[in-house]
Design a protein around this motif. Structure first.
Motif, PDB file in Angstrom:
ATOM      1  N   GLU A 297       0.832  -1.198   0.000  1.00 14.54           N
ATOM      2  CA  GLU A 297       0.000   0.000   0.000  1.00 14.54           C
ATOM      3  C   GLU A 297       0.867   1.248   0.000  1.00 14.54           C
ATOM      4  O   GLU A 297       1.964   1.257   0.567  1.00 14.54           O
ATOM      5  CB  GLU A 297      -0.937   0.010   1.201  1.00 14.54           C
ATOM      6  CG  GLU A 297      -1.975  -1.110   1.209  1.00 14.54           C
ATOM      7  CD  GLU A 297      -3.036  -0.945   0.122  1.00 14.54           C
ATOM      8  OE1 GLU A 297      -3.055   0.115  -0.519  1.00 14.54           O
ATOM      9  OE2 GLU A 297      -3.854  -1.872  -0.045  1.00 14.54           O
ATOM     10  N   CYS A 298       0.379   2.297  -0.611  1.00 16.27           N
ATOM     11  CA  CYS A 298       1.167   3.500  -0.856  1.00 16.27           C
ATOM     12  C   CYS A 298       1.769   4.091   0.418  1.00 16.27           C
ATOM     13  O   CYS A 298       2.979   4.344   0.488  1.00 16.27           O
ATOM     14  CB  CYS A 298       0.299   4.548  -1.558  1.00 16.27           C
ATOM     15  SG  CYS A 298       1.119   6.136  -1.819  1.00 16.27           S
ATOM     16  N   MET A 299       0.967   4.334   1.433  1.00 13.09           N
ATOM     17  CA  MET A 299       1.437   5.073   2.595  1.00 13.09           C
ATOM     18  C   MET A 299       2.450   4.275   3.411  1.00 13.09           C
ATOM     19  O   MET A 299       3.506   4.804   3.787  1.00 13.09           O
ATOM     20  CB  MET A 299       0.247   5.484   3.467  1.00 13.09           C
ATOM     21  CG  MET A 299      -0.759   6.389   2.756  1.00 13.09           C
ATOM     22  SD  MET A 299       0.028   7.877   2.072  1.00 13.09           S
ATOM     23  CE  MET A 299      -1.324   8.580   1.129  1.00 13.09           C
ATOM     24  N   LEU A 300       2.157   3.011   3.676  1.00 13.69           N
ATOM     25  CA  LEU A 300       3.080   2.201   4.458  1.00 13.69           C
ATOM     26  C   LEU A 300       4.372   1.951   3.689  1.00 13.69           C
ATOM     27  O   LEU A 300       5.473   2.068   4.250  1.00 13.69           O
ATOM     28  CB  LEU A 300       2.428   0.877   4.852  1.00 13.69           C
ATOM     29  CG  LEU A 300       3.295  -0.064   5.695  1.00 13.69           C
ATOM     30  CD1 LEU A 300       3.776   0.640   6.965  1.00 13.69           C
ATOM     31  CD2 LEU A 300       2.525  -1.336   6.045  1.00 13.69           C
ATOM     32  N   LEU A 326       3.637  11.461  -4.446  1.00 11.84           N
ATOM     33  CA  LEU A 326       3.329  12.189  -5.673  1.00 11.84           C
ATOM     34  C   LEU A 326       3.456  11.290  -6.900  1.00 11.84           C
ATOM     35  O   LEU A 326       2.574  11.279  -7.773  1.00 11.84           O
ATOM     36  CB  LEU A 326       4.263  13.392  -5.811  1.00 11.84           C
ATOM     37  CG  LEU A 326       4.105  14.229  -7.093  1.00 11.84           C
ATOM     38  CD1 LEU A 326       2.695  14.810  -7.184  1.00 11.84           C
ATOM     39  CD2 LEU A 326       5.162  15.317  -7.157  1.00 11.84           C
ATOM     40  N   ALA A 327       4.530  10.506  -6.975  1.00 10.68           N
ATOM     41  CA  ALA A 327       4.728   9.622  -8.127  1.00 10.68           C
ATOM     42  C   ALA A 327       3.653   8.544  -8.185  1.00 10.68           C
ATOM     43  O   ALA A 327       3.122   8.227  -9.258  1.00 10.68           O
ATOM     44  CB  ALA A 327       6.120   8.981  -8.054  1.00 10.68           C
ATOM     45  N   TRP A 328       3.306   7.985  -7.022  1.00  6.78           N
ATOM     46  CA  TRP A 328       2.252   6.957  -6.945  1.00  6.78           C
ATOM     47  C   TRP A 328       0.925   7.545  -7.424  1.00  6.78           C
ATOM     48  O   TRP A 328       0.191   6.912  -8.190  1.00  6.78           O
ATOM     49  CB  TRP A 328       2.131   6.473  -5.505  1.00  6.78           C
ATOM     50  CG  TRP A 328       1.392   5.190  -5.301  1.00  6.78           C
ATOM     51  CD1 TRP A 328       0.074   4.954  -5.522  1.00  6.78           C
ATOM     52  CD2 TRP A 328       1.945   3.963  -4.792  1.00  6.78           C
ATOM     53  NE1 TRP A 328      -0.248   3.666  -5.190  1.00  6.78           N
ATOM     54  CE2 TRP A 328       0.874   3.031  -4.734  1.00  6.78           C
ATOM     55  CE3 TRP A 328       3.205   3.565  -4.360  1.00  6.78           C
ATOM     56  CZ2 TRP A 328       1.051   1.728  -4.268  1.00  6.78           C
ATOM     57  CZ3 TRP A 328       3.378   2.269  -3.907  1.00  6.78           C
ATOM     58  CH2 TRP A 328       2.320   1.366  -3.855  1.00  6.78           C
ATOM     59  N   PHE A 329       0.620   8.748  -6.976  1.00 10.60           N
ATOM     60  CA  PHE A 329      -0.605   9.444  -7.346  1.00 10.60           C
ATOM     61  C   PHE A 329      -0.690   9.638  -8.865  1.00 10.60           C
ATOM     62  O   PHE A 329      -1.720   9.375  -9.490  1.00 10.60           O
ATOM     63  CB  PHE A 329      -0.646  10.792  -6.625  1.00 10.60           C
ATOM     64  CG  PHE A 329      -1.798  11.682  -7.010  1.00 10.60           C
ATOM     65  CD1 PHE A 329      -3.020  11.576  -6.380  1.00 10.60           C
ATOM     66  CD2 PHE A 329      -1.654  12.634  -8.017  1.00 10.60           C
ATOM     67  CE1 PHE A 329      -4.092  12.395  -6.736  1.00 10.60           C
ATOM     68  CE2 PHE A 329      -2.705  13.457  -8.376  1.00 10.60           C
ATOM     69  CZ  PHE A 329      -3.929  13.345  -7.738  1.00 10.60           C
ATOM     70  N   ILE A 330       0.403  10.090  -9.477  1.00 13.36           N
ATOM     71  CA  ILE A 330       0.424  10.346 -10.928  1.00 13.36           C
ATOM     72  C   ILE A 330       0.252   9.049 -11.708  1.00 13.36           C
ATOM     73  O   ILE A 330      -0.527   8.982 -12.675  1.00 13.36           O
ATOM     74  CB  ILE A 330       1.727  11.054 -11.327  1.00 13.36           C
ATOM     75  CG1 ILE A 330       1.752  12.473 -10.729  1.00 13.36           C
ATOM     76  CG2 ILE A 330       1.884  11.116 -12.840  1.00 13.36           C
ATOM     77  CD1 ILE A 330       3.077  13.180 -10.907  1.00 13.36           C
ATOM     78  N   LEU A 331       0.955   8.001 -11.290  1.00 11.53           N
ATOM     79  CA  LEU A 331       0.846   6.723 -12.001  1.00 11.53           C
ATOM     80  C   LEU A 331      -0.550   6.125 -11.851  1.00 11.53           C
ATOM     81  O   LEU A 331      -1.061   5.485 -12.781  1.00 11.53           O
ATOM     82  CB  LEU A 331       1.907   5.753 -11.494  1.00 11.53           C
ATOM     83  CG  LEU A 331       3.352   6.099 -11.864  1.00 11.53           C
ATOM     84  CD1 LEU A 331       4.317   5.087 -11.260  1.00 11.53           C
ATOM     85  CD2 LEU A 331       3.538   6.155 -13.381  1.00 11.53           C
ATOM     86  N   ASP A 332      -1.171   6.312 -10.711  1.00 10.21           N
ATOM     87  CA  ASP A 332      -2.546   5.828 -10.529  1.00 10.21           C
ATOM     88  C   ASP A 332      -3.520   6.580 -11.436  1.00 10.21           C
ATOM     89  O   ASP A 332      -4.466   5.992 -11.973  1.00 10.21           O
ATOM     90  CB  ASP A 332      -2.973   5.972  -9.071  1.00 10.21           C
ATOM     91  CG  ASP A 332      -2.608   4.752  -8.240  1.00 10.21           C
ATOM     92  OD1 ASP A 332      -2.085   3.780  -8.811  1.00 10.21           O
ATOM     93  OD2 ASP A 332      -2.849   4.763  -7.022  1.00 10.21           O
ATOM     94  N   TRP A 333      -3.318   7.878 -11.596  1.00 12.25           N
ATOM     95  CA  TRP A 333      -4.162   8.655 -12.511  1.00 12.25           C
ATOM     96  C   TRP A 333      -4.010   8.137 -13.942  1.00 12.25           C
ATOM     97  O   TRP A 333      -5.008   7.980 -14.663  1.00 12.25           O
ATOM     98  CB  TRP A 333      -3.793  10.136 -12.434  1.00 12.25           C
ATOM     99  CG  TRP A 333      -4.479  10.976 -13.471  1.00 12.25           C
ATOM    100  CD1 TRP A 333      -4.000  11.300 -14.717  1.00 12.25           C
ATOM    101  CD2 TRP A 333      -5.781  11.567 -13.389  1.00 12.25           C
ATOM    102  NE1 TRP A 333      -4.917  12.066 -15.398  1.00 12.25           N
ATOM    103  CE2 TRP A 333      -6.024  12.249 -14.601  1.00 12.25           C
ATOM    104  CE3 TRP A 333      -6.761  11.598 -12.392  1.00 12.25           C
ATOM    105  CZ2 TRP A 333      -7.197  12.939 -14.850  1.00 12.25           C
ATOM    106  CZ3 TRP A 333      -7.934  12.292 -12.642  1.00 12.25           C
ATOM    107  CH2 TRP A 333      -8.149  12.956 -13.861  1.00 12.25           C
TER     108      TRP A 333
END
Length: 399
Positions: A297-300, A326-333
Motif C-alpha cells: 500500500e502506498c502510505m506504508l 506524488l509519483a504513486w498518485f500520478i501513475l494511478d491517474w
C-alpha cells in the motif's frame, strides 16, 4: 562486535525494502503498459467458416436494485449467434423473478429459462443457487455472470475470441460503470488503480487472479473436477475453479473488456465491507498476503522506503516520502485513465479526495480483515479456515 551485527542486520533489512520498493514501481509501469496493450481492443471479425461456439450463461439472482432490469436487459440484446440464459433464483418470492419474466416476454426469441430454489450442495450460497442451471446447461462453454454486471453488445464475442484452444477460463477485470455520487467515484478509483494494478500484473505473469463476477469456462474441465458442487465448500469459488483448471494444464486469462459493474446500491460502508471480505478470503487462501499486501500500500510502503533510503543513503526521509506519494498518485491517474479508456466522470479534485481516502483507509480495512476472520455474506455468517474452506456459523434464514 554485537553493535556491528545489529548494524549489518538493519542494513540488510533496509536493502531488502529498497529492492522491494524499486520492484513495486516496475509493477506500476507493467500494469500501465500491459493495460494499454490489452484492454479495450475492438473484436476482429472471424471468417464465416469458423462460427462462434454456443454459450450457456448462468445468472444467479437474489433481490433487486434500481439498475437490475437494465443490467439484465443487456444480456438479451447481445450480438452473439447462439447462447442461452439460465436465470437462477433462490425462491418464488424473490422480486427479481418478475423482472426476468418481463424480459423473457419482451425478447421471446432469446433462449432463456428460470430455475428456482437451487440445490444445497455446500456452504457457498452462489454455488447452491446456480446448481440446477449448471446441470441443465446445454453447451460446452458456460459463463457465470453476477447480477450487477452490464454487458456491451460485443462483450461475449470478445470473451470467446480469447478462449483459445489451450485456454480453459477467460474472465473480465472488474471495473465499474460511470455513476453519480462520491461513493461511485471511490469505487471507480479503487477498481481502476489498486485493484487494476495487481490484476493486470498478475494476468501478465500468469498468476491466478480470477474473480467470478464474469467468467467463461469449459464445462468438461469443471465436470472433470467434480462439477460445481465440488467447489461448494469454498466462499471464493472463483479462485478454486481457476486453480482446478490451471492444475489440469490449461491457461487462464482476461479478455480486453473490463467487467462493467453497475449495481444500484452504492454506499461507502457497503463498498468497504466488500473490500474487507475480499481481504479475509485472500488471507485464508494465500497466507503470505498477511505480509505482502500491507507493505504494497502506498502510505506504508512510502514510510518504509523513506526509512530504508535514509539508512542507506542518508537522504531526507520527508522529501523521499512526499516524492513517493506524488509519483504513486500520478501513475494511478494514468492507470485509471487507461482502464477507463475515455474521459473520467469526475474532476481532478474529486480524484484527489477519493484517492487519499482510499489510500489512508486501506491499512485499517486490512487490519479489520486480519483480526475479524468471520464473514457476513448474504444472510449467513461464516468462519474462514486456512486453505479457503469455510464453515457456516449462522445458516441462512435462521435468527
Amino acid at each position: 562486535m554485537s553493535h556491528q551485527y545489529v548494524n549489518f542486520f538493519w542494513l540488510i533489512v533496509a536493502a531488502a525494502l529498497f529492492v522491494f520498493w524499486i520492484g513495486y514501481w516496475l509493477v506500476h509501469i507493467l500494469a500501465i503498459v500491459y493495460g494499454k496493450w490489452k484492454l479495450h481492443h475492438k473484436s476482429c471479425k472471424q471468417p464465416k467458416e469458423t462460427p462462434y461456439p454456443a454459450v450457456s450463461i448462468l445468472k444467479p439472482l437474489t433481490g433487486v436494485d434500481v439498475n437490475l432490469f437494465s443490467n439484465l436487459e443487456t444480456f438479451f440484446t447481445m450480438q452473439y449467434p447462439v447462447y442461452e440464459l439460465l436465470f437462477c433464483i433462490c425462491d418464488e418470492s424473490d422480486p427479481s423473478l418478475m423482472l426476468v419474466k418481463k424480459l423473457m416476454e419482451k425478447y421471446p426469441k432469446i433462449d432463456a429459462q428460470i430455475f428456482i430454489g437451487g440445490e444445497k450442495v455446500g456452504i457457498n450460497p452462489k454455488i447452491n443457487n446456480i446448481q440446477l442451471g449448471y446441470a441443465s446447461a446445454k453447451y460446452e462453454l458456460f459463463m457465470i455472470s453476477d447480477s450487477g454486471i452490464r454487458m456491451k453488445e460485443d462483450t461475449l464475442i470478445d470473451m470467446v475470441e480469447h478462449m483459445k484452444e489451450d485456454v480453459g477460463l477467460i474472465h473480465q477485470m472488474p471495473f465499474v460503470c460511470d455513476r453519480e455520487g462520491f461513493p461511485a467515484t471511490l469505487e471507480k478509483i479503487y477498481f481502476g488503480t489498486a485493484h487494476a494494478r495487481i490484476y493486470l500484473a498478475a494476468d501478465f505473469v500468469g498468476v491466478n487472479c480470477a474473480t467470478g463476477m464474469s467468467a467463461l469456462m469449459r464445462k468438461s474441465l469443471i465436470d472433470d473436477a467434480g462439477g460445481l458442487k465440488a467447489f461448494g465448500c469454498y466462499l471464493a469459488e472463483d479462485f478454486f475453479l481457476a486453480k482446478a483448471i490451471k492444475d489440469r494444464g490449461w491457461k487462464i486469462g482476461i479478455c480486453s473488456q473490463p467487467a462493467w459493474q453497475n449495481s444500484g446500491i452504492c454506499h461507502i460502508p457497503t463498498f468497504q465491507e466488500r473490500i474487507i471480505r475480499w481481504a479475509k478470503l485472500r488471507i485464508a487462501m494465500v497466507p503470505s498476503t498477511i505480509i505482502f499486501e500491507p507493505v504494497s500500500e502506498c502510505m506504508l510502503l512510502g514510510a518504509l522506503a523513506a526509512w530504508s533510503i535514509y539508512w542507506l543513503f542518508e537522504w531526507d526521509p520527508l522529501a523521499v516520502g512526499l516524492l513517493h506519494i506524488l509519483a504513486w498518485f500520478i501513475l494511478d491517474w494514468i492507470l485509471l485513465s487507461v482502464v477507463q479508456d475515455g474521459p473520467l466522470p469526475f474532476s481532478k479534485f474529486e480524484f484527489v479526495l477519493g484517492w487519499f481516502l482510499r489510500e489512508l483507509t486501506a491499512p485499517f480495512l486490512f487490519l479489520n480483515a486480519l483480526f475479524r476472520p468471520t464473514i457476513r455474506w448474504k444472510a449467513g455468517i461464516y468462519r474462514l479456515k486456512w486453505g479457503g474452506v469455510v464453515e457456516e456459523l449462522k445458516p441462512k434464514g435462521k435468527p
